[in-house]
Design a protein around this motif. Structure first.
Motif, PDB file in Angstrom:
ATOM      1  N   UNK A  23       0.836  -1.203   0.000  1.00 33.26           N
ATOM      2  CA  UNK A  23       0.000   0.000   0.000  1.00 33.26           C
ATOM      3  C   UNK A  23       0.867   1.248   0.000  1.00 33.26           C
ATOM      4  N   UNK A  42      -9.129   4.157   6.104  1.00 29.25           N
ATOM      5  CA  UNK A  42      -9.300   3.803   4.697  1.00 29.25           C
ATOM      6  C   UNK A  42      -9.904   2.392   4.574  1.00 29.25           C
ATOM      7  N   UNK A  43      -9.429   1.487   5.414  1.00 29.06           N
ATOM      8  CA  UNK A  43      -9.969   0.117   5.359  1.00 29.06           C
ATOM      9  C   UNK A  43     -11.437   0.102   5.771  1.00 29.06           C
ATOM     10  N   UNK A  44     -11.788   0.954   6.746  1.00 27.35           N
ATOM     11  CA  UNK A  44     -13.188   1.035   7.148  1.00 27.35           C
ATOM     12  C   UNK A  44     -14.018   1.559   6.006  1.00 27.35           C
ATOM     13  N   UNK A  45     -13.498   2.604   5.356  1.00 23.11           N
ATOM     14  CA  UNK A  45     -14.231   3.260   4.284  1.00 23.11           C
ATOM     15  C   UNK A  45     -14.429   2.326   3.097  1.00 23.11           C
ATOM     16  N   UNK A  46     -13.398   1.573   2.758  1.00 22.33           N
ATOM     17  CA  UNK A  46     -13.467   0.696   1.587  1.00 22.33           C
ATOM     18  C   UNK A  46     -14.289  -0.558   1.869  1.00 22.33           C
ATOM     19  N   UNK A  47     -14.504  -0.867   3.146  1.00 22.58           N
ATOM     20  CA  UNK A  47     -15.250  -2.075   3.472  1.00 22.58           C
ATOM     21  C   UNK A  47     -14.361  -3.280   3.694  1.00 22.58           C
ATOM     22  N   UNK A  48     -13.050  -3.100   3.513  1.00 23.40           N
ATOM     23  CA  UNK A  48     -12.148  -4.241   3.692  1.00 23.40           C
ATOM     24  C   UNK A  48     -11.962  -4.564   5.175  1.00 23.40           C
ATOM     25  N   UNK A  93     -14.224  -4.863   7.356  1.00 22.66           N
ATOM     26  CA  UNK A  93     -15.238  -5.857   7.708  1.00 22.66           C
ATOM     27  C   UNK A  93     -14.743  -7.270   7.375  1.00 22.66           C
ATOM     28  N   UNK A  94     -14.170  -7.384   6.185  1.00 23.13           N
ATOM     29  CA  UNK A  94     -13.656  -8.683   5.755  1.00 23.13           C
ATOM     30  C   UNK A  94     -12.549  -9.157   6.706  1.00 23.13           C
ATOM     31  N   UNK A  95     -11.710  -8.200   7.143  1.00 23.76           N
ATOM     32  CA  UNK A  95     -10.621  -8.563   8.058  1.00 23.76           C
ATOM     33  C   UNK A  95     -11.157  -8.989   9.417  1.00 23.76           C
ATOM     34  N   UNK A  96     -12.209  -8.272   9.866  1.00 27.94           N
ATOM     35  CA  UNK A  96     -12.750  -8.590  11.191  1.00 27.94           C
ATOM     36  C   UNK A  96     -13.468  -9.932  11.197  1.00 27.94           C
ATOM     37  N   UNK A  97     -13.971 -10.343  10.027  1.00 29.43           N
ATOM     38  CA  UNK A  97     -14.631 -11.642   9.931  1.00 29.43           C
ATOM     39  C   UNK A  97     -13.587 -12.765   9.845  1.00 29.43           C
ATOM     40  N   UNK A 145     -16.145  -5.819  17.531  1.00 26.47           N
ATOM     41  CA  UNK A 145     -17.267  -6.360  16.755  1.00 26.47           C
ATOM     42  C   UNK A 145     -17.996  -5.271  15.997  1.00 26.47           C
ATOM     43  N   UNK A 146     -17.328  -4.147  15.810  1.00 23.71           N
ATOM     44  CA  UNK A 146     -17.903  -2.990  15.111  1.00 23.71           C
ATOM     45  C   UNK A 146     -19.237  -2.575  15.717  1.00 23.71           C
TER      46      UNK A 146
END
Lengths: 365, 244
Positions: free
Chosen positions: A14, A195-201, A203-207, A364-365
């Motif tokens: 990045x 940026x990761x929160x904004x892009x939605x990535x 969420x994928x990481x937290x899962x 857990x957001x």
């Protein structure tokens, strides 16, 4: 561990693939050093002065010569009257005026008048001090103007410790270090996480099975490493470009820099937990972190001269303590015994920030 | 075996009950469509299954693990693809695969095999070193799905995976879903496209936080005397009292 490493590798991709980030990381430290080193100078050199001489004898001539000979002053004009001096001040042609009264040598209590343009108080104070020092230590003054009052002649011998040439660089190199570490560790980290929160990535990481604490650590590690590269760059530039050597222990200097970098990282983490967009993270980092570093850390403006409320506020600016510690180690060459207070305060800040951020960081957001 | 099993699962935010006592199960290997209008509570329910959100009350197990106490175990056995694009655009195709393979703890050998296999299936062999950002949206979505199941999870959660994708690519995307299902991966999918609902083995329709209907698409059509799923959905969604 393998998970962690593959994540750190991603962070470096990045950073290295984003032109903006690379510019901030590589160019800004160099620009700041050059800017503060050459363009923004707080040193006093060749200030224009006027001399108004009603005596015109060998004593005043000699004094005028000596004033001009110093590197602090440059004679702009020999004035003919007070009106002219005033006009010169108004036109902003001179910063200081020296007035020798008529019959200076014969007077019972010889007095020389020094006028300064105090619109810039710090500069005016310094100029008056320089002029006073030159006049009072001048050989001709000592020989001819010594009155009964100052006959015993206590001549103050001033010695400028640690920074004999009064170079501004000694003051701002620690300041630039404080600024850069804050910029990279706090701003870049908070923007990176948001940026990761904004892009939605995010969420994928937290899962994923990756523990949130590892996500945070992996995001912070590259910036910590890069900020150390920047510290090295700054130290090398200041050593070879600005002639500001490291007087104290290099390991100690680097250790306190890491400590301060950790404070900044925690601040960045805290910002990332309260913002949802990159712009907001950038704005908060800029206003709440960078501005205080510039204004309240003592980097540019001396904190001692500020109103009490700002002096109190300056205590919560981590950069203030870091800059004090760096000055003690780097410029004065002092050891750990002299910076335990600053180190302790930074340690306390880290603990406090970690507790607050962990409470805020919603796993857990 | 039931991959998901819930009993009166509820999630409240203050006075608002987002998910209201839902009880259902998902069988192993089936394609389960999870439908509902915006704000019906689908996303909240899905977050509870993924371990992102703790239920207020009720019971639920995912892949045999309790959602309250075993969320770490659940995370190892599920895949997830969000409606937002979930790969990194500034990473190359193979770097994305390696990253997620690494996060799910695949060995280097297995990761290399998986990468080749995946690129071959998706016909992306020539795009190995392409930045994901420069791929067309449809390819990205297919890649994202393949990456989401790279660790062969028990169940994969797809949150509106085909949003904004053209019909042809959607069709291809569903072929990937069928492949995964044939390999024994349970599919849990939310969608807005009613033609996609027809592809599912069973579907549930959520209205105002409750599951109003749950069965095979053919049975539901008969039950509501509807010609297609859209009519079924409309007649149920009309009951909604909640706004968006």
């Amino acid at each position: 561990m393998k998970q962690f490493l593959s994540f750190i590798r991603k962070e470096f991709y990045h950073i290295f693939r984003d032109v903006r980030t690379m510019l901030i990381l590589l160019i800004i430290p160099v620009i700041l050093i050059i800017l503060f080193g050459y363009a923004i100078s707080t040193e006093i050199k060749s200030s224009p002065i006027a001399i108004l001489d009603y005596s015109r004898d060998n004593v005043t001539n000699r004094l005028a010569e000596q004033l001009q000979a110093s590197e602090y002053f440059k004679l702009y004009k020999t004035a003919g009257s007070y009106e002219e001096v005033e006009t010169l001040f108004r036109q902003d042609k001179i910063r200081l005026a020296i007035v020798f009264p008529a019959q200076l040598s014969g007077a019972d209590e010889p007095a020389i008048q020094i006028l300064a343009d105090a619109t810039n108080p710090n500069e005016a104070t310094a100029l008056i001090q320089y002029a006073t020092a030159i006049i009072s230590t001048s050989d001709i003054v000592v020989r001819n103007l010594a009155t009964e009052v100052n006959q015993p002649g206590v001549i103050p011998a001033a010695n400028l410790l640690y920074n004999p040439q009064m170079k501004g660089a000694y003051n701002f190199v620690p300041g630039v270090m404080g600024l850069i570490l804050m910029l990279i560790c706090a701003l870049m980290t908070s923007v990176g996480i948001v940026k990761e929160k904004e892009m939605g990535t995010m969420e994928v990481l937290l899962v994923s099975p990756l523990k949130p604490v590892y996500i945070i650590l992996a995001k912070a590690t590259p910036y910590l490493l890069l900020s150390m590269v920047n510290i090295a760059t700054i130290l090398l530039l200041s050593r070879f470009l600005l002639d500001v050597p490291v007087a104290g222990n290099l390991i100690l200097l680097i250790s306190i820099s890491i400590l301060y970098a950790l404070v900044s990282l925690c601040l960045g983490l805290l910002i990332s937990t309260v913002t949802h967009t990159q712009q907001a993270a950038m704005l908060i980092s800029g206003m709440a972190l960078m501005l205080p570093v510039m204004l309240l850390s003592g980097m540019i403006f001396p904190v001692e001269n500020m109103p009490w409320i700002l002096r109190v506020l300056s205590n919560i600016v981590p950069a203030k303590w870091y800059i004090i510690a760096v000055k003690n180690v780097m410029i004065k060459g002092l050891g750990m015994a002299f910076i335990w207070k600053e180190t302790g305060i930074m340690l306390f800040m880290i603990l406090f920030l970690i507790v607050v951020s962990v409470k805020r960081f919603k796993i857990r957001l | 075996m039931h991959v998901i099993e819930t009993d009166k699962l509820t999630k409240r935010f203050g006075d608002f009950t987002a998910v209201d006592r839902i009880s259902f199960w998902v069988e192993s290997g089936e394609i389960f469509g999870f439908l509902g209008a915006n704000g019906a509570g689908k996303t909240t329910a899905m977050r509870m299954f993924c371990g992102l959100s703790v239920p207020t009350s009720g019971k639920a197990t995912v892949a045999g693990y309790d959602v309250y106490r075993k969320s770490e175990q659940i995370k190892k056995h599920i895949g997830y693809m969000s409606q937002k694009f979930s790969l990194y655009g500034d990473l190359k195709v193979w770097e994305n695969i390696r990253l997620f393979g690494g996060i799910y703890g695949l060995s280097s050998k297995r990761l290399a095999d998986k990468t080749d296999e995946l690129l071959h299936t998706l016909n992306l062999e020539n795009e190995r070193d392409t930045l994901v950002d420069s791929l067309p949206l449809g390819w990205k979505q297919k890649l994202a799905f393949s990456v989401a199941i790279i660790h062969e999870p028990t169940i994969v959660f797809l949150d509106e995976p085909t949003g904004g994708v053209d019909p042809v690519t959607r069709r291809q995307f569903w072929e990937l879903i069928y492949d995964a299902s044939a390999r024994g991966i349970t599919i849990f999918v939310t969608t807005h496209y009613m033609d996609e609902a027809e592809y599912c083995n069973r579907i549930s329709i959520m209205v105002d936080g409750r599951i109003e209907a749950l069965d095979k698409p053919s049975v539901l059509k008969e039950m509501y005397h509807a010609g297609n799923m859209n009519e079924v959905f409309q007649s149920l969604a009309r009951k909604a009292t909640r706004g968006e």
